[in-house]
Motif scaffolding. Structure first.
Motif, PDB file in Angstrom:
ATOM      1  N   SER A 182      36.480  46.012  28.198  1.00 35.64           N
ATOM      2  CA  SER A 182      36.637  44.554  28.209  1.00 35.64           C
ATOM      3  C   SER A 182      36.880  44.009  26.812  1.00 35.64           C
ATOM      4  O   SER A 182      37.663  43.078  26.618  1.00 35.64           O
ATOM      5  CB  SER A 182      35.397  43.896  28.824  1.00 35.64           C
ATOM      6  OG  SER A 182      34.256  44.096  28.010  1.00 35.64           O
ATOM      7  N   ILE A 183      36.223  44.602  25.800  1.00 31.81           N
ATOM      8  CA  ILE A 183      36.446  44.178  24.415  1.00 31.81           C
ATOM      9  C   ILE A 183      37.869  44.514  23.989  1.00 31.81           C
ATOM     10  O   ILE A 183      38.550  43.716  23.331  1.00 31.81           O
ATOM     11  CB  ILE A 183      35.429  44.853  23.476  1.00 31.81           C
ATOM     12  CG1 ILE A 183      34.012  44.349  23.780  1.00 31.81           C
ATOM     13  CG2 ILE A 183      35.767  44.589  22.019  1.00 31.81           C
ATOM     14  CD1 ILE A 183      32.932  45.090  23.027  1.00 31.81           C
ATOM     15  N   ALA A 186      40.269  42.085  25.664  1.00 34.73           N
ATOM     16  CA  ALA A 186      40.179  40.773  25.018  1.00 34.73           C
ATOM     17  C   ALA A 186      40.917  40.785  23.692  1.00 34.73           C
ATOM     18  O   ALA A 186      41.625  39.829  23.339  1.00 34.73           O
ATOM     19  CB  ALA A 186      38.718  40.392  24.811  1.00 34.73           C
ATOM     20  N   GLY A 190      44.248  38.720  22.691  1.00 28.22           N
ATOM     21  CA  GLY A 190      44.210  37.914  21.478  1.00 28.22           C
ATOM     22  C   GLY A 190      45.370  38.231  20.557  1.00 28.22           C
ATOM     23  O   GLY A 190      45.954  37.336  19.934  1.00 28.22           O
ATOM     24  N   LEU A 326      37.261  36.729  18.224  1.00 30.35           N
ATOM     25  CA  LEU A 326      37.216  38.061  18.818  1.00 30.35           C
ATOM     26  C   LEU A 326      36.025  38.854  18.297  1.00 30.35           C
ATOM     27  O   LEU A 326      35.326  39.522  19.060  1.00 30.35           O
ATOM     28  CB  LEU A 326      38.516  38.805  18.522  1.00 30.35           C
ATOM     29  CG  LEU A 326      38.604  40.263  18.998  1.00 30.35           C
ATOM     30  CD1 LEU A 326      38.458  40.338  20.499  1.00 30.35           C
ATOM     31  CD2 LEU A 326      39.919  40.884  18.549  1.00 30.35           C
ATOM     32  N   GLU A 329      32.813  37.621  19.851  1.00 27.34           N
ATOM     33  CA  GLU A 329      32.667  38.132  21.213  1.00 27.34           C
ATOM     34  C   GLU A 329      32.271  39.603  21.205  1.00 27.34           C
ATOM     35  O   GLU A 329      31.418  40.040  21.984  1.00 27.34           O
ATOM     36  CB  GLU A 329      33.989  37.965  21.979  1.00 27.34           C
ATOM     37  CG  GLU A 329      34.104  36.653  22.717  1.00 27.34           C
ATOM     38  CD  GLU A 329      33.116  36.582  23.866  1.00 27.34           C
ATOM     39  OE1 GLU A 329      33.276  37.295  24.857  1.00 27.34           O
ATOM     40  OE2 GLU A 329      32.149  35.806  23.750  1.00 27.34           O
ATOM     41  N   LYS A 333      28.536  41.388  22.522  1.00 26.18           N
ATOM     42  CA  LYS A 333      28.387  42.429  23.549  1.00 26.18           C
ATOM     43  C   LYS A 333      27.337  43.459  23.154  1.00 26.18           C
ATOM     44  O   LYS A 333      26.889  44.251  23.977  1.00 26.18           O
ATOM     45  CB  LYS A 333      29.728  43.158  23.780  1.00 26.18           C
ATOM     46  CG  LYS A 333      30.867  42.271  24.250  1.00 26.18           C
ATOM     47  CD  LYS A 333      30.658  41.774  25.646  1.00 26.18           C
ATOM     48  CE  LYS A 333      31.876  40.996  26.130  1.00 26.18           C
ATOM     49  NZ  LYS A 333      31.696  40.436  27.461  1.00 26.18           N
ATOM     50  N   GLY A 342      37.757  45.955  19.374  1.00 24.11           N
ATOM     51  CA  GLY A 342      38.440  44.671  19.488  1.00 24.11           C
ATOM     52  C   GLY A 342      39.602  44.563  18.521  1.00 24.11           C
ATOM     53  O   GLY A 342      40.690  44.093  18.868  1.00 24.11           O
TER      54      GLY A 342
END
Length: 658
Positions: A182-183, A186, A190, A326, A329, A333, A342
């Motif tokens: 998920s990272i 994302a 981005g 980013l 986020e 996590k 990320g």
């Protein structure tokens, strides 16, 4: 005789619930770790079917394991507490977050330096354990280990203490890679968004032109483009690794679960959002940027690397807020590889277009020309960042019970933000850096429709609609200040004077008391049975019961019309007044918070410590039916409620006849 057998049967059923679970057994030891150093180990042996939560959990989920060492001049802690083996990771759909937990056994270690070999290291471990059906209230276990100890000091959880939040396990369905994936996604999204920012998009033709003109052959141009793209990836991934190296895995995990860091994240995102909206620009020192730009003029691989570095620095005014968001986020996590992962996704999405357009320069003809629409991309991202910021603020608000961001207020803020976004994309709102929108492109029209649709979707939430699609992003339903059909004037007498009045509301708009004595007094006045609900703010299975069982029309009708609901939250950290504090008869521990008080009541009266736990009482406080724990059988729950109603009515009839 028949009545006697019935009574005996009821007592036997009730006895099935009368148990204090003791699923974790602790052993504390000290081992030399060098000159004037000792390593304290806390090993937890966990019974089959139970699990213990990791230290590293996000705010808003279950209560993590934590250690507190008494202050002493004779020893000092070195770094943080480690745990091994690594925690098992699984996605919890109720909390909409990844949960880290241990099964069978786990060892926590803390390195300590000491000045006195005779020092006694004292402290306390605070933890919570859950099974598939129930969870025990957070427990405190004291420990004391001598620096030169050769014999372990053991303690177990036979004495149950109540200090924080219960949460029940939901079977994990994903592995630890789900969070990392998920990272990465994302970051990749981005990076794609960053490509369309005003400081990067216009650079594409110039960069491709450089490769085609400076290279003698097409093969050399393709090689230069690939090196350039790989350099972008190395630079951004290096940034992610640097953050992890500087702060360390321990700090990142602490940040993910810290209310202070969540408040800091909120502030950072608001600053980034204002930057995107055009309030100011975030730039790096010109001396540093010029120095890197000069080095990009060198030939070969080094020149291409510094050329990519120069792009990263020059475009920082645009990409900085996006990168910062980013990283926030990724850190939230709680993943050790989060920042680097990320940044890899971000840089890959950013590098691919430059590399592909250099390999296939004819594709440039299909690219839209630069213009005012680029600033629209920037403003759109700014509004989305502003909406995201309030998610972190609500984390802090819930952690400290400030009551600033109710569900209603949070929704109002989001409705305004996404409403502004919709009208902005339609060209009805213009900022200082925007050009006039004379006609709408198809993508802009579709995006404005999407923003407007989402705004309309949020509006029913102001009146109590569950909005299940985004419930994980919203404050809990209990914080809703207004619900259509639930008139404040109809609330039970006495609830308005309770210290929680106006802060929390029972699910499904059920009038509820959060104090046992107030609720029982009202039940006696109204001659109604009581549903005593032992629950917790972080109790997963409690939320499941409320969503799946209490929402059923038959159950809801009985709870609203026939019962007085008393919900006692065993994880509430609100302090009791000095006159209310006491020492538990069950555990001999000091009861200092409201949650401890209700947990102690549950153990003393019903000899159990798991949530959810439902007990039906008559107005005199006597149980009238077998208590129930977690069970999603709606019909059985209706029968359970009907039994209590029938019993109270019979008792009332007898009293009136006498």
């Amino acid at each position: 005789m028949k009545k006697l057998l019935i009574i005996i049967g009821c007592l036997m059923h009730f006895a099935a619930f009368a148990q204090i679970d003791n699923p974790v057994h602790w052993t504390f030891t000290a081992a030399p770790a060098g000159d004037n150093k000792v390593e304290i180990s806390a090993t937890a042996q966990i019974d089959e079917g139970w699990h213990l939560y990791s230290q590293f959990l996000k705010e808003g989920g279950p209560v993590p394991t934590s250690f507190q060492f008494d202050n002493a001049e004779s020893y000092h802690l070195v770094d943080g507490v480690t745990e091994s083996p690594a925690a098992t990771s699984g996605y919890d759909s109720t909390f909409e977050m990844t949960i880290l937990y241990h099964e069978k056994s786990v060892t926590f270690k803390q390195l300590i330096t000491y000045t006195d070999p005779a020092a006694q290291i004292k402290g306390q471990v605070h933890y919570m354990v859950c099974s598939g059906q129930k969870c025990l209230p957070p427990t405190d276990v004291d420990f004391e280990v001598a620096v030169d100890a050769t014999v372990s000091h053991a303690a177990n959880t036979a004495q149950v203490q109540k200090d924080n939040a219960p949460a029940d396990k939901q079977s994990p369905v994903n592995d630890s890679g789900s969070s990392i994936l998920s990272i990465f996604l994302a970051g990749f999204l981005g990076g794609l968004a960053a490509f369309f920012l005003p400081c990067i998009y216009p650079m594409v033709p110039l960069t491709v032109s450089f490769f085609t003109k400076q290279s003698k052959t097409r093969r050399q141009g393709i090689r230069a483009a690939i090196i350039y793209g790989c350099s972008i990836i190395v630079i951004y991934v290096g940034l992610g690794l640097l953050i992890t190296a500087v702060f360390g895995a321990s700090a990142l995990n602490e940040a993910s679960s810290s209310a202070v860091f969540n408040l800091l994240f909120f502030t950072i995102l608001v600053v980034f959002a204002l930057s995107f909206l055009g309030a100011f620009e975030i730039t790096l020192p010109s001396v540093f940027v010029n120095s890197i730009d000069q080095k990009s003029g060198k030939g070969g691989w080094i020149g291409l690397f510094f050329m990519a570095f120069a792009l990263a620095l020059v475009s920082f005014s645009c990409t900085g807020p996006l990168i910062g968001t980013l990283l926030v986020e990724a850190v939230s996590k709680g993943s050790y590889l989060g920042p680097a992962t990320g940044m890899f996704g971000f840089s890959l999405a950013l590098a691919l277009p430059f590399t592909l357009f250099a390999i296939f320069p004819s594709w440039l003809k299909s690219l839209p020309k630069s213009g005012g629409w680029l600033n629209s991309v920037k403003v759109t991202l700014g509004l989305l960042e502003l909406a995201l910021a309030f998610k972190y603020l609500t984390n802090v608000d819930l952690a400290y019970h400030w009551g600033l961001l109710s569900r209603d207020l949070f929704l109002v803020i989001w409705i305004i933000i996404f409403g502004v976004l919709a009208f902005y994309l339609l060209g009805k709102i213009r900022l200082s850096h925007d050009s006039e929108v004379k006609t709408l492109s198809i993508p802009r029209l579709l995006l404005s429709m999407l923003a407007l649709a989402f705004t309309v979707y949020l509006i029913p939430g102001l009146f109590g609609a569950p909005l299940k699609g985004i419930s994980g992003w919203l404050p809990p339903q209990q914080t809703q200040q207004f619900t259509l059909g639930a008139a404040n004037a109809d609330k039970p007498a006495g609830s308005s004077t309770h210290k929680y009045a106006g802060l929390f509301h029972a699910p499904e708009n059920i009038d509820a008391f959060y104090d046992y004595d107030e609720g029982m007094a009202y039940a006696k006045k109204m001659h109604k049975p009581v549903l005593l609900d032992f629950t917790g703010w972080s109790c997963t299975n409690c939320r499941k019961m409320e969503a799946a069982v209490w929402s059923d029309p038959e159950v809801l009708k009985r709870l609203k019309e026939d019962y007085v609901l008393i919900s006692l939250y065993v994880d509430d950290r609100t302090s009791l007044s000095n006159t209310e504090k006491y020492v538990s008869k069950v555990s001999s521990k000091s009861i200092n918070t409201i949650g401890q008080k209700w947990s102690d009541l549950q153990q003393e009266r019903f000899n159990t410590n798991a949530q959810p736990f439902y007990v039906i009482l008559d107005p005199d406080g006597q149980p009238t039916a077998e208590p129930r724990a977690f069970n999603l059988d709606i019909k059985a729950y209706v029968d359970f409620l009907d039994m209590g109603i029938s019993s109270v009515r019979k008792k009332l009839t007898v009293q009136l006849s006498n």
